[in-house]
Design a protein around this motif. Structure first.
Motif: not given
Length: 580
Positions: A113, A116, A119-120, A158, A163, A287, A289
């Motif tokens: 995670m 980015k 995680s996508r 990004k 984050g 996202e 956390n």
């Protein structure tokens, strides 16, 4: 359950974790840097250990030192709080390899995670909605132009490891593509050690809504509903509400299911938050956390579930004591973040000495703070020093309670975000709950905020001296820190006085000398010697208290000296550029 936990953090989150440990019957171990020697978290913990100088890289980010203190203190587990190393898979592994328990998700989930791009990919496979974007990192501004040709502007650039608003830039047209790419990559490298960036279609007027999840190590996973975090500045949150004024039960159910699916996709086993952008009745994964969030208290207030304690219990191997059908929501809660920032000066950082500090009280009012009276908000760290949380039977009552509590809250000596929160309570769209992430940019000009006066309070000068102390027949040599007697305050051994106000420091600089308003790191120098500049033209970009600020020339003229370079650390008052 653990007997002793080391809290690898500072400020209000360290205080929050220490209090949770005490209620669970767990001894707590605090750590502190030079500047935090007298901080509240060190006083509340059962033990406290010095870990280094003020710069975070030499103290709160020093993995080896933190692990060594955990071992020496006899702690069985480490709680990272939020920020610093909370989402560091390397730190989590170092804690585990030392034979300690990491109070957080397993390192694999943090890594999955934390990227980015990765995680996508995982979310897409799990059926969680995502915005159109690149599947792999891009390597040049040209990729921004090619992406825009397919999906249109604006384009979000990004940092893959970014984050908290860092490593994020927006290209609104072709002319901004190169600058957006450069900024996102630069911040990604500076803050997270990874300059890789990816692209997404930017949603111009979304709401930012997140879902709290908790998963144990026995296969149980639940969500605790949403928090609306749309009111932000520079992509960092200022106000949070639970429940969201824009949420329907049907959408809460769909987003909750998506959040749990996201957590299960990485085998999550702790407290965490899945963040979404919501626009036009649809939501898209932003996202995750992998830690406790700053705004967790409002969820605690409406669900009655102690999120921090539950996270500790999960890390100790206990199953969740509740199922999804047991979770309910009662009333409405709002949190506002008290930052050492001046809203009227574009939220410029304002660290220094708080000379007056008085918290509100009464029904439905909670304050999570790093202070319990006058004290220092150091320039070395995040500007957040307290959170005001209110709860009411409904949103109308919560807003009334927030207004009353804000009127009671007194903080003097530094500029804070209190005037901003008082002002928005008279702003129609906020009161109606009709706002998006563009609220601050759209409404600031109508709030009528005045710049805070220059801070003038400085703490008493202090010195350290060695003393010999005998305890039960054993002689100890200790170093004592205390105020200097009045007649000795010009002695050579005193510590430098802490600086309070940026404005007063600037006023003392020689005319034409552009001085640093506070301690920070030079991100970029925008001028060179011999260059002509106009009054108020930016000459440097300074990163301080987790924010980038443009440092501007006080007058028109020619640059005769550039005293700093990118990556250089400066203190308040240090000369940066000289203009004649």
């Amino acid at each position: 359950m653990f007997g002793k936990v080391l809290v690898a953090n500072r400020g209000e989150i360290a205080v929050r974790v220490i209090r949770a440990c005490r209620e669970l019957g767990i001894a707590s171990v605090a750590v502190y840097s030079d500047v935090d020697r007298e901080a509240l978290h060190t006083a509340l913990a059962d033990e406290a250990y010095h870990i280094g100088p003020a710069p975070a890289a030499e103290s709160y980010l020093n993995v080896e030192r933190l692990v060594e203190v955990a071992r020496r203190s006899g702690a069985e587990a480490v709680h990272p709080g939020y920020g610093f190393l909370a989402e560091s898979a390397a730190f989590a592994r170092a804690v585990r390899e030392a034979g300690l328990v990491w109070i957080g998700p397993h390192p694999g989930a943090i890594e999955a995670m934390g990227s980015k791009v990765e995680s996508r990919r995982i979310m897409s496979g799990a059926g969680v909605p995502i915005t159109p974007g690149t599947e792999k990192p891009v390597t040049s501004p040209k990729a921004v132009l090619e992406f825009a040709a397919e999906y249109g502007y604006p384009v979000a650039v990004k940092a893959s490891a970014g984050g908290g608003g860092k490593g994020f830039a927006v290209a609104r047209d072709e002319s901004e593509a190169a600058a957006a790419f450069e900024r996102a990559s630069r911040e990604g490298e500076a803050y997270f050690g990874d300059g890789a960036v990816y692209l997404e279609k930017y949603l111009p007027h979304p709401r930012h809504i997140e879902i709290q999840v908790i998963c144990d190590r026995h296969g149980n996973a639940v969500h605790l509903g949403e928090r609306d975090c749309s009111i932000q500045r520079r992509h960092q949150k200022l106000v949070e509400e639970c429940p969201s004024p824009a949420m329907t039960p049907e959408m809460r159910g769909r987003m909750g299911e998506a959040a749990v699916a996201a957590a299960r996709a990485v085998g999550y086993d702790s407290v965490g938050t899945v963040e979404f952008l919501v626009q036009g009745g649809e939501f898209y994964f932003l996202e995750m956390n992998t830690r406790v969030q700053v705004e967790h208290p409002i969820t605690e207030e409406v669900t009655g579930i102690d999120i921090v304690q539950t996270g500790i219990r999960v890390a100790a191997g206990e199953p969740l004591p509740f199922a999804q059908e047991d979770v309910g929501w009662r009333g409405h809660a709002i949190e506002v973040r008290l930052n050492a920032e001046d809203p009227a000066r574009d939220f410029a950082p304002s660290p220094g000495m708080v000379t007056t500090y008085a918290e509100p009280g009464g029904p439905g009012v909670r304050v999570d703070s790093s202070l319990r009276g006058p004290g220092l908000v150091p320039e070395s760290y995040d500007p957040l020093f307290a959170k005001l949380i209110v709860r009411g039977g409904d949103r109308r009552e919560a807003l009334a309670r927030l207004g009353r509590a804000l009127a009671e809250f007194r903080v003097e000596g530094i500029a804070t975000t209190l005037p901003f929160f008082r002002a928005i309570l008279d702003e129609e769209s906020f009161v109606a709950g009709d706002y998006t992430t563009g609220y601050v940019a759209e409404r600031m000009g109508n709030l009528g905020l005045e710049p805070a006066p220059a801070a003038g309070g400085a703490p008493p000068e202090k010195e350290s001296r060695e003393l010999e102390v005998e305890v039960e027949g054993r002689l100890f040599r200790v170093r004592v820190f205390g105020e200097l007697p009045a007649g000795e305050r010009s002695g050579a051994r005193r510590s430098p006085a802490r600086r309070g106000g940026g404005a007063s420091r600037r006023a003392s600089a020689a005319e034409g000398t552009v001085a640093s308003p506070m301690q920070g790191t030079i991100v970029k120098v925008l001028v060179e010697e011999g260059q002509e500049v106009e009054a108020d033209e930016p000459v440097c970009v300074l990163e301080a208290m987790k924010m980038e600020s443009e440092i501007r020339s006080p007058k028109s003229g020619r640059v005769v000296k550039v005293a700093v370079g990118p990556g250089q650390t400066v203190r308040g008052g240090d000369p940066l550029v000289v203009v004649e």
